[in-house]
Design a protein around this motif. Structure first.
Motif, short mmCIF file in Angstrom:
data_model
loop_
_atom_site.label_atom_id
_atom_site.label_comp_id
_atom_site.label_asym_id
_atom_site.label_seq_id
_atom_site.Cartn_x
_atom_site.Cartn_y
_atom_site.Cartn_z
N ARG A 20 48.00 -88.36 14.29
CA ARG A 20 46.85 -87.99 15.14
C ARG A 20 46.26 -86.65 14.71
NH1 ARG A 20 50.27 -89.93 20.03
NH2 ARG A 20 49.70 -92.12 20.00
N TRP A 21 47.06 -85.82 14.05
CA TRP A 21 46.61 -84.50 13.63
C TRP A 21 46.08 -84.48 12.21
CZ3 TRP A 21 51.79 -82.15 15.59
CH2 TRP A 21 51.75 -82.03 16.97
N GLY A 22 46.05 -85.63 11.56
CA GLY A 22 45.47 -85.68 10.23
C GLY A 22 46.47 -85.62 9.09
N VAL A 23 47.75 -85.72 9.38
CA VAL A 23 48.76 -85.82 8.31
C VAL A 23 49.51 -87.13 8.52
CG1 VAL A 23 49.02 -83.32 8.01
CG2 VAL A 23 50.54 -84.52 9.58
N ASN A 24 50.15 -87.63 7.48
CA ASN A 24 50.81 -88.91 7.67
C ASN A 24 52.13 -88.75 8.42
OD1 ASN A 24 53.02 -88.54 5.80
ND2 ASN A 24 51.63 -89.01 4.12
N SER A 66 51.26 -76.61 1.45
CA SER A 66 49.83 -76.30 1.36
C SER A 66 49.29 -75.86 2.72
CB SER A 66 49.04 -77.50 0.83
OG SER A 66 48.84 -78.47 1.83
N TRP A 67 49.93 -76.31 3.80
CA TRP A 67 49.56 -75.88 5.15
C TRP A 67 50.24 -74.56 5.51
CZ3 TRP A 67 46.31 -77.70 8.96
CH2 TRP A 67 45.66 -78.91 8.70
N ARG A 68 51.10 -74.07 4.64
CA ARG A 68 51.86 -72.82 4.85
C ARG A 68 52.80 -72.92 6.05
NH1 ARG A 68 48.57 -68.04 5.62
NH2 ARG A 68 47.22 -69.38 6.85
N LEU A 69 53.26 -74.13 6.37
CA LEU A 69 54.17 -74.34 7.49
C LEU A 69 55.62 -74.40 7.06
CD1 LEU A 69 52.14 -77.00 9.48
CD2 LEU A 69 52.48 -74.59 10.08
N LEU A 96 48.66 -72.58 11.78
CA LEU A 96 47.95 -73.84 11.99
C LEU A 96 46.47 -73.62 12.28
CD1 LEU A 96 50.33 -76.11 14.09
CD2 LEU A 96 49.26 -76.67 11.91
N MET A 97 46.19 -72.66 13.14
CA MET A 97 44.79 -72.39 13.48
C MET A 97 44.03 -71.86 12.27
SD MET A 97 44.34 -73.39 16.56
CE MET A 97 45.44 -74.69 16.10
N ARG A 102 40.15 -72.98 7.99
CA ARG A 102 39.82 -72.97 6.56
C ARG A 102 39.42 -74.37 6.09
NH1 ARG A 102 42.32 -74.01 1.82
NH2 ARG A 102 44.30 -74.52 2.76
N ARG A 103 40.08 -75.39 6.59
CA ARG A 103 39.84 -76.75 6.12
C ARG A 103 38.69 -77.45 6.82
NH1 ARG A 103 45.17 -79.14 4.10
NH2 ARG A 103 46.43 -77.29 3.72
N GLU A 104 38.44 -77.11 8.09
CA GLU A 104 37.47 -77.87 8.87
C GLU A 104 36.28 -77.04 9.34
OE1 GLU A 104 39.71 -79.75 12.02
OE2 GLU A 104 41.23 -80.45 10.60
#
Length: 187
Positions: A20-24, A66-69, A96-97, A102-104
């Motif tokens: 739902r958050w855009g990752v598989n 790549s998400w730095r998580l 995350l924010m 940056r992405r959206e």
């Protein structure tokens, strides 16, 4: 790494939420496992625990990096790469924010700014341009607010969030203090 039923539920839920958050689903489950793991894990441990292929784990780890998580960790005497999630939930939220922005958000801001440089050629384009201008103003206001909030220490941000609806009462009260008081003399 054996998982308790509670850990399994948490990991499965994050897989569902990830989609739902855009990752598989795989990425969501890998993240959840690393988040609750008591120590950094290497890719083979992750694959074995979640029953994923090693290649799926590698791709998922790259996505999370790549998400730095997720960050890489090393152990003395072991050539394998180990992975761990960020430990502080406020840091996770902040990262995350930033990444979502940056992405959206940033690409949307760039597009809107570029489009608003063009002069409208018709009434329809002028109307569309006005709506795009309104959207740009809202997004800029939101990102400026986000920048300010991001500079707050986590404790201050927690206190601000705990205030919730009480903030509105304070703002309403401050607005009443600023507004001119009606005079008692009718003209």
């Amino acid at each position: 790494m054996p998982l308790s039923s509670q850990s399994e539920r948490f990991i499965l839920h994050f897989g569902e939420m990830g989609s739902r958050w855009g990752v598989n689903r795989t990425v969501g489950q890998i993240y959840a496992l690393l988040f609750i793991a008591p120590h950094p894990l290497h890719a083979d441990e992750i694959a074995e625990t979640l029953k994923f292929s090693r290649s799926n784990v590698s791709m998922g780890l790259k996505e999370l990096q790549s998400w730095r998580l997720v960050r890489q960790a090393n152990r003395v005497g072991d050539r394998r790469d180990y992975y761990e999630s960020l430990g502080d939930v406020w840091e996770i939220f902040r990262v995350l924010m930033e990444e979502k922005r940056r992405r959206e958000i940033d690409p949307t801001l760039s597009l809107l700014r570029d489009m608003l440089l063009e002069e409208p050629k018709s009434e329809d384009e002028a109307q569309a341009r006005q709506r795009m201008q309104s959207m740009l103003e809202l997004i800029e206001l939101s990102t400026d607010w986000f920048d300010e909030v991001q500079r707050l220490p986590p404790e201050t941000l927690q206190n601000l969030m705990r205030l919730g609806a009480r903030v509105q009462k304070v703002l309403d009260f401050a607005g009443k203090l600023r507004s001119p008081k009606p005079s008692g003399n009718p003209s």
